[in-house]
Design an enzyme around this catalytic site. Sequence first.
Site, PDB file in Angstrom:
ATOM      1  N   SER A 180       0.829  -1.200   0.000  1.00 24.09           N
ATOM      2  CA  SER A 180       0.000   0.000   0.000  1.00 24.09           C
ATOM      3  C   SER A 180       0.870   1.258   0.000  1.00 24.09           C
ATOM      4  CB  SER A 180      -0.890  -0.041   1.233  1.00 24.09           C
ATOM      5  OG  SER A 180      -1.759   1.039   1.184  1.00 24.09           O
ATOM      6  N   GLY A 181       0.603   2.153  -0.922  1.00 27.26           N
ATOM      7  CA  GLY A 181       1.350   3.398  -0.981  1.00 27.26           C
ATOM      8  C   GLY A 181       2.594   3.327  -1.851  1.00 27.26           C
ATOM      9  N   THR A 221      -1.570   2.586  -7.939  1.00 28.78           N
ATOM     10  CA  THR A 221      -2.670   3.299  -8.568  1.00 28.78           C
ATOM     11  C   THR A 221      -2.142   4.401  -9.485  1.00 28.78           C
ATOM     12  OG1 THR A 221      -4.037   2.786  -6.676  1.00 28.78           O
ATOM     13  CG2 THR A 221      -4.790   4.554  -8.094  1.00 28.78           C
ATOM     14  N   ASN A 239      -1.196   5.319   3.132  1.00 25.76           N
ATOM     15  CA  ASN A 239      -1.355   6.044   1.868  1.00 25.76           C
ATOM     16  C   ASN A 239      -2.538   6.994   2.003  1.00 25.76           C
ATOM     17  OD1 ASN A 239      -1.804   6.857  -0.750  1.00 25.76           O
ATOM     18  ND2 ASN A 239      -1.840   4.789  -1.642  1.00 25.76           N
ATOM     19  N   SER A 290      -5.480   5.651  -0.496  1.00 24.54           N
ATOM     20  CA  SER A 290      -5.355   4.201  -0.593  1.00 24.54           C
ATOM     21  C   SER A 290      -6.604   3.589  -1.221  1.00 24.54           C
ATOM     22  CB  SER A 290      -5.143   3.643   0.811  1.00 24.54           C
ATOM     23  OG  SER A 290      -5.013   2.249   0.739  1.00 24.54           O
ATOM     24  N   SER A 291      -6.386   2.721  -2.196  1.00 25.49           N
ATOM     25  CA  SER A 291      -7.537   2.056  -2.826  1.00 25.49           C
ATOM     26  C   SER A 291      -8.056   1.017  -1.847  1.00 25.49           C
ATOM     27  CB  SER A 291      -7.112   1.364  -4.111  1.00 25.49           C
ATOM     28  OG  SER A 291      -6.154   2.135  -4.787  1.00 25.49           O
ATOM     29  N   GLY A 313      -2.346  -3.716  -2.199  1.00 26.92           N
ATOM     30  CA  GLY A 313      -1.066  -4.370  -1.930  1.00 26.92           C
ATOM     31  C   GLY A 313      -1.058  -5.027  -0.570  1.00 26.92           C
ATOM     32  N   GLU A 356      -0.565  -5.799   3.094  1.00 27.20           N
ATOM     33  CA  GLU A 356      -0.858  -4.803   4.117  1.00 27.20           C
ATOM     34  C   GLU A 356      -0.644  -5.391   5.515  1.00 27.20           C
ATOM     35  OE1 GLU A 356      -4.133  -1.686   2.860  1.00 27.20           O
ATOM     36  OE2 GLU A 356      -4.977  -3.133   4.245  1.00 27.20           O
TER      37      GLU A 356
HETATM   38  N1  LIG Z   1       5.139   8.061 -10.048  1.00 26.75           N
HETATM   39  C1  LIG Z   1       4.823   8.865  -9.035  1.00 26.75           C
HETATM   40  N2  LIG Z   1       5.196  10.158  -9.083  1.00 26.75           N
HETATM   41  C2  LIG Z   1       4.879  10.973  -8.072  1.00 26.75           C
HETATM   42  N3  LIG Z   1       4.197  10.606  -6.963  1.00 26.75           N
HETATM   43  C3  LIG Z   1       3.795   9.331  -6.857  1.00 26.75           C
HETATM   44  C4  LIG Z   1       4.071   8.401  -7.900  1.00 26.75           C
HETATM   45  N4  LIG Z   1       3.555   7.225  -7.528  1.00 26.75           N
HETATM   46  C5  LIG Z   1       2.966   7.412  -6.330  1.00 26.75           C
HETATM   47  N5  LIG Z   1       3.109   8.676  -5.907  1.00 26.75           N
HETATM   48  C6  LIG Z   1       2.602   9.265  -4.656  1.00 26.75           C
HETATM   49  O1  LIG Z   1       2.342   8.216  -3.754  1.00 26.75           O
HETATM   50  C7  LIG Z   1       0.982   8.198  -3.366  1.00 26.75           C
HETATM   51  C8  LIG Z   1       0.502   6.783  -3.209  1.00 26.75           C
HETATM   52  O2  LIG Z   1       0.468   6.145  -4.463  1.00 26.75           O
HETATM   53  P1  LIG Z   1      -0.654   5.127  -4.887  1.00 26.75           P
HETATM   54  O3  LIG Z   1      -0.462   4.872  -6.312  1.00 26.75           O
HETATM   55  O4  LIG Z   1      -1.958   5.601  -4.435  1.00 26.75           O
HETATM   56  O5  LIG Z   1      -0.247   3.862  -4.023  1.00 26.75           O
HETATM   57  P2  LIG Z   1      -0.904   2.420  -4.035  1.00 26.75           P
HETATM   58  O6  LIG Z   1      -1.998   2.404  -5.043  1.00 26.75           O
HETATM   59  O7  LIG Z   1       0.207   1.506  -4.376  1.00 26.75           O
HETATM   60  O8  LIG Z   1      -1.382   2.193  -2.664  1.00 26.75           O
HETATM   61  C9  LIG Z   1       0.265   8.959  -4.413  1.00 26.75           C
HETATM   62  O9  LIG Z   1      -0.868   9.563  -3.912  1.00 26.75           O
HETATM   63  C10 LIG Z   1       1.295   9.970  -4.862  1.00 26.75           C
HETATM   64  O10 LIG Z   1       1.290  11.072  -3.997  1.00 26.75           O
HETATM   65 MG   LIG Z   2      -3.973   2.127  -4.831  1.00 27.21          MG
END
Ligand SMILES: Nc1ncnc2c1ncn2[C@@H]1O[C@H](COP(=O)(O)OP(=O)(O)O)[C@@H](O)[C@H]1O
Ligand SMILES: [Mg+2]
Length: 1053
Positions: free
Chosen positions: A138-139, A143, A188, A191-192, A420, A422
Amino acid sequence: PHQFIELLPFANHLLPLPSLQAVGSDGVRISMESALTARDRVGVQDFVLLENHTSEAAFIENLRKRFKENLIYTYIGSVLVSVNPYKDLEIYTKNHMERYRGVNFYEVSPHVYAVSDNSYRSMRTERRDQCILISGESGAGKTEASKKILQYYAVTCPASDQVETVKDRLLQSNPVLEAFGNAKTLRNDNSSRFGKYMDIQFDFKGAPVGGHILNYLLEKSRVVHQNHGERNFHIFYQLIEGGEEDLLRRLGLERNPQQYQYLVKVGDTRASLYGWKPCKTSNSMWCFWVSQGNCPKVSSINDRSDWKVVRKALSVIGFSEDEVEELLNIIASVLHLGNIQYGGEDSGNAYITTDTQIKYLARLKSPLNLEQASSARDALSKAVYGRTFTWLVNKINVSLAYKGSPLWMCCIIGLLDIYGFEVFQHNSFEQFCINYCNEKLQQLFIELTLKSEQDEYEAEGITWEPVQYFNNKIICDLVEEKFKGIISILDEECLRPGDASDITFLEKLENTVGGHAHLTTHKLADGKTRKVMGREEFRLLHYAGEVNYNVNGFLDKNNDLLFRNLKEVMCMSDNKILTQCFDRAELKDSKRPETAATQFKTSLAKLMEILMSKEPSYVRCIKPNDAKQAGRFDDVLIRHQVKYLGLMENLRVRRAGFAYRRHYETFLQRYKSLCPETWPSWQGKLADGVSTLVKHLGYKPEEYKLGRSKIFIRFPKTLFATEDALETRKHSLGERVTYHMVLVDGRHLLSLRTVAWWRGILACRRAQRKRQAANTIRRFIKGFIYRHNERCPENEYFLDYVRYSFLMKLRRNLPKSVLDKSWPTAPTALIEASEQLRKLYMQNMVWGYCKRINPEWKHQLEQKMVASEIFKNKKDNYPQSVPKLFMGTRLNGEEINPKVLQSLGSEKMKYAVPVTKYDRKGYKARPRQLLLTSNCAVIVEEAKLKQRIDYAALKGISVSSLSDGVFVLHVPTEDKKQKGDVVLQSDHIIETLTKVAICADKVNSININQGSITFTMGQGKEGIIDFTSGSELLVAKAKNGHLSVTAPRLNSR
Ligand SMILES: Nc1ncnc2c1ncn2[C@@H]1O[C@H](COP(=O)(O)OP(=O)(O)O)[C@@H](O)[C@H]1O
Ligand SMILES: [Mg+2]
């Protein structure tokens, strides 16, 4: 005169383009990196090139080096490792997208766009469905990565008008789903809280034309309970912060999240039982007291602006104003529900009167005690929210559904962005499901990466030894196996009658799978472990690490039951969305619904099937620190992820075989300048060229293997040495080119090297021709597929070709005469034109024909026309007459008695024919002559003019439909001069009667009879001729006194 040898075109051919770019200014460092030359400064762009590939430290060091340089992407072969930068990197611009479009995976620096493009191109060229699996905790950026991929397709794929809306909808589905399905967690801020698998459908043109989303297990419990420092789903805050005054008034909401217990309270229902009252003015004491779970404002989230985005997205997706209102009504109702207090005269009651659903709920007060009522209320909130979420996904799917040609014609790229792995302080049923899901995905990853690697060696005919790795199947089985798996045990406890509880479930686990190497409980654990475990916990040793799960709530969450009367109430709702969510059929169904865990298990099994059927690409996301901070690279945290993502194993597998592989053509193209035999071009077989090249470079046999279409290089250093040699060679080549650029004095001598250049050009032209040929074929196939469509860029080449070839064929196959009715069949696009052409051509041919006709022939044809009008399809012997020419006359001057001619005087003879006349009485046959003049028909016997019938007096002519030659000339009965109708027979009946009709102008007076003809015999008497068909021609008097004519049938009808 001096002659210049231009540098540019030559140099272009001499050096492969990417390398050419690498020579020169600083601005192209990125492409140098891609050429593997800057490997020391920014680490290696592909871990397989890491010298010390078994060292985790070296692996992490490489990640760190790159991370510090903002190079967040690195490959392990074709797997992309991505480290969340937690800051905007400006590497997602349109320019970046363009840079990765249609470029070879290895020629540019690693990027999520490269993976996107690679999948897209594989889909296009191989017409195989693809999927991109994004994993990580997660994070870690899953996404975000999935959004980048979607954006890449939206921007770079071809589009038409209709596609634009699809692209918009695909993109806009994200903010909507995130608003309703994402929340701030400790890990996060966005977080989804649901799993998402999205199919993007592409048509033949490669344009995205539709999509479909599968959602997995929304964490519904969040609606009524959030951990300390976490939030409820975004939509609640967005609505309250961003909703227009009017809207909030209609929904009965106040612009203050503190008002709503589901948004601020501690998850523990006891808090509400204490009877605290939410206050409108922020009170620090109060905040201190309740703030354990309370977290409405987050600095990284702007609920107000997000609200605008979501509102707009809802419209783009196709929600009507009414639907949006109903949807928000449900969201508001959930908040109101949360504020219902039992036993107290809470101010929340004010809302109850405004909301019908809550009014119904209020009736529940009596039969339940306080705690039961609260949990019933929460169950209702969860059910309403959960089902609304599913409804939302379905609604989006309807909007994304592709309405064009059948789905099997589409190709699909699937995007999996699922929760992811967790681990929290307290882990419950949700974490259990989420982590189980990750086990399954890891299993898939293991199978597919190892399998595909081995498949490749097999396909290329390379022997190889399998690599050991931890197979997590044992953990998957522990969770999902029938009868003995944890899910089965949980279901059993949920379903069995009696006093089943979370604790009995735990006991059962101990009894059934207590001995499993990957499971332990407080009771079963050794002393050390016991210290860090609660009594109500069981611990699973996941592939990614140990997780303690607290069994509290497992049974309830797995049962996921809702009181029947609550369901009934929901079915009665006025809200159209709710009535769709709560179906009456469900009430009638007495079967117990499947438990949540089993449903999840089944849907995961389906997901695995979907993914297995596609060609996978992987993005492995890593979170650099737990503080969501940019620039912080937490070694311990990263090491842990590298470990459980199995990246080292992944690398080992990749390296155990061969670190580097390339198609012969690519390899030769890049390094051919390093060997005199292959430079500037290799004429023979590619494999031989590569073999010659590597022998010249001194590759040792153990360093490489030649497969069927690829060269496999075992060690990175071999490749580096080759790269270095190429770098040196480029410089020296550059110098030589410069040298040759210097004006060649006087007589422009062609040096040997110039000859070599020339050969280079030729090779280049050959390659270009090949490319063109391939393009032509591709265009042709595409055109064929689209041939029935309106003219469009995809089919215009094909249609033109079809038209051209049809016209060419037509030119060779034009009809030769006016009677030739053949005409080549036209392609669809040319049917109308072909018909016009055919008419024009015929007209033209007829016109030419007519022009060439002489008067005599014209006369003949005119008579034939008349004959056709009278007899065609009416008289049996007509067809036989068509090819025979009509004669001017059948008796010439000598054959007619001069006396007869004399008596006719000045009347011009037009036609004469020998006929047989049948007496009116007795039907005796007598030879006669029939003469036609301009005024009358005359029947002559030798020199006697027996009967003269003026055309004016000729009433009609009768003839049979058979093949006989008998005909009757009818004359008026009142004419005393006539002795009645005349029965004659001619051997040229068609010709004779045509002449009569023309001379007497009686075309319309010829009656063709079937059966019999009645004629007058004078003095009012009548005679009858009967016609029958028989084997031969026979004319005789019958016993009944009629004249009987039998005629053979000549043409079947
Ligand atoms: N490629 C990226 N560039 C900039 N910031 C990112 C990037 N990927 C993730 N982040 C930051 O990290 C945060 C969490 O990412 P997210 O994709 O929501 O995580 P996950 O879906 O894996 O839990 C996002 O809200 C964003 O602020
Ligand atoms: Mg996500």
